[in-house]
Design a protein around this motif. Structure first.
Motif, PDB file in Angstrom:
ATOM      1  N   SER A 117       0.836  -1.196   0.000  1.00 18.72           N
ATOM      2  CA  SER A 117       0.000   0.000   0.000  1.00 18.72           C
ATOM      3  C   SER A 117       0.872   1.248   0.000  1.00 18.72           C
ATOM      4  O   SER A 117       1.954   1.252   0.573  1.00 18.72           O
ATOM      5  N   LEU A 118       0.386   2.255  -0.657  1.00 11.99           N
ATOM      6  CA  LEU A 118       1.081   3.539  -0.665  1.00 11.99           C
ATOM      7  C   LEU A 118       0.659   4.343   0.550  1.00 11.99           C
ATOM      8  O   LEU A 118      -0.515   4.369   0.917  1.00 11.99           O
ATOM      9  N   ARG A 119       1.623   4.985   1.162  1.00 15.15           N
ATOM     10  CA  ARG A 119       1.297   5.908   2.249  1.00 15.15           C
ATOM     11  C   ARG A 119       0.934   7.240   1.599  1.00 15.15           C
ATOM     12  O   ARG A 119       1.697   7.780   0.802  1.00 15.15           O
ATOM     13  N   VAL A 120      -0.242   7.718   1.914  1.00 13.14           N
ATOM     14  CA  VAL A 120      -0.711   8.962   1.302  1.00 13.14           C
ATOM     15  C   VAL A 120      -1.038   9.997   2.368  1.00 13.14           C
ATOM     16  O   VAL A 120      -1.311   9.673   3.518  1.00 13.14           O
TER      17      VAL A 120
ATOM     18  N   GLN B 278       5.873  11.869   1.412  1.00 14.15           N
ATOM     19  CA  GLN B 278       7.316  11.972   1.193  1.00 14.15           C
ATOM     20  C   GLN B 278       8.082  11.846   2.511  1.00 14.15           C
ATOM     21  O   GLN B 278       9.283  12.043   2.557  1.00 14.15           O
ATOM     22  N   THR B 279       7.369  11.519   3.587  1.00 19.16           N
ATOM     23  CA  THR B 279       8.002  11.400   4.897  1.00 19.16           C
ATOM     24  C   THR B 279       8.759  10.078   4.996  1.00 19.16           C
ATOM     25  O   THR B 279       8.473   9.132   4.260  1.00 19.16           O
ATOM     26  N   PRO B 280       9.728   9.997   5.907  1.00 16.23           N
ATOM     27  CA  PRO B 280      10.467   8.742   6.081  1.00 16.23           C
ATOM     28  C   PRO B 280       9.555   7.596   6.529  1.00 16.23           C
ATOM     29  O   PRO B 280       8.452   7.814   7.027  1.00 16.23           O
ATOM     30  N   HIS B 281      10.056   6.398   6.380  1.00 18.46           N
ATOM     31  CA  HIS B 281       9.366   5.188   6.827  1.00 18.46           C
ATOM     32  C   HIS B 281       8.981   5.352   8.299  1.00 18.46           C
ATOM     33  O   HIS B 281       9.809   5.770   9.104  1.00 18.46           O
ATOM     34  N   PRO B 282       7.738   5.043   8.695  1.00 19.29           N
ATOM     35  CA  PRO B 282       7.313   5.230  10.085  1.00 19.29           C
ATOM     36  C   PRO B 282       8.164   4.427  11.074  1.00 19.29           C
ATOM     37  O   PRO B 282       8.346   3.217  10.909  1.00 19.29           O
ATOM     38  N   ALA B 283       8.678   5.086  12.081  1.00 17.38           N
ATOM     39  CA  ALA B 283       9.522   4.427  13.088  1.00 17.38           C
ATOM     40  C   ALA B 283       8.768   3.316  13.815  1.00 17.38           C
ATOM     41  O   ALA B 283       9.360   2.314  14.216  1.00 17.38           O
ATOM     42  N   ALA B 284       7.462   3.468  13.968  1.00 14.79           N
ATOM     43  CA  ALA B 284       6.660   2.459  14.676  1.00 14.79           C
ATOM     44  C   ALA B 284       6.685   1.100  13.978  1.00 14.79           C
ATOM     45  O   ALA B 284       6.463   0.070  14.609  1.00 14.79           O
TER      46      ALA B 284
ATOM     47  N   ASP C  66      10.176  -1.967  -0.302  1.00 14.57           N
ATOM     48  CA  ASP C  66      10.456  -2.239  -1.712  1.00 14.57           C
ATOM     49  C   ASP C  66      11.348  -1.159  -2.297  1.00 14.57           C
ATOM     50  O   ASP C  66      12.425  -0.915  -1.812  1.00 14.57           O
ATOM     51  N   PHE C  67      10.862  -0.486  -3.306  1.00 13.57           N
ATOM     52  CA  PHE C  67      11.675   0.505  -4.007  1.00 13.57           C
ATOM     53  C   PHE C  67      11.342   1.930  -3.610  1.00 13.57           C
ATOM     54  O   PHE C  67      11.916   2.870  -4.120  1.00 13.57           O
ATOM     55  N   SER C  68      10.396   2.114  -2.710  1.00 15.94           N
ATOM     56  CA  SER C  68       9.944   3.462  -2.390  1.00 15.94           C
ATOM     57  C   SER C  68       9.601   3.570  -0.914  1.00 15.94           C
ATOM     58  O   SER C  68       8.985   2.670  -0.348  1.00 15.94           O
ATOM     59  N   GLU C  69       9.989   4.653  -0.287  1.00 17.10           N
ATOM     60  CA  GLU C  69       9.615   4.888   1.108  1.00 17.10           C
ATOM     61  C   GLU C  69       8.100   4.975   1.269  1.00 17.10           C
ATOM     62  O   GLU C  69       7.566   4.666   2.314  1.00 17.10           O
ATOM     63  N   ALA C  70       7.406   5.393   0.242  1.00 19.14           N
ATOM     64  CA  ALA C  70       5.955   5.547   0.329  1.00 19.14           C
ATOM     65  C   ALA C  70       5.214   4.226   0.148  1.00 19.14           C
ATOM     66  O   ALA C  70       4.038   4.122   0.463  1.00 19.14           O
TER      67      ALA C  70
END
Length: 72
Positions: free
Chosen positions: A32-35, A43-49, A62-66
């Motif tokens: 899923s894309l983070r929107v 465009q934020t970094p991968h969630p620390a949680a 995968d290939f994208s932080e989102a």
């Protein structure tokens, strides 16, 4: 489309299917894309949680932080 999805989910609830899935050597993957609330791609970094995407075998980007991928 939602009704078709519900029908397919119901098929997975059958006892013989549950047994077959439980003994299988396959996994499921959910991507899923983070929107943003406005609808744009985050465009934020991968969630620390979720932990590090490089060290967690069940959660990758995968290939994208989102693009968050959950692997079973």
């Amino acid at each position: 489309m939602y009704q078709k999805f519900q029908q397919r989910l119901k098929l997975l609830d059958a006892p013989d299917v549950e047994e077959a899935l439980a003994s299988s050597k396959i996994g499921l993957e959910k991507e899923s894309l983070r929107v943003l609330p406005e609808g744009g791609i985050s465009q934020t970094p991968h969630p620390a949680a979720l932990g590090s995407p490089l060290r967690n075998p069940q959660i990758t980007t995968d290939f994208s932080e989102a693009l968050v991928e959950l692997v079973t």
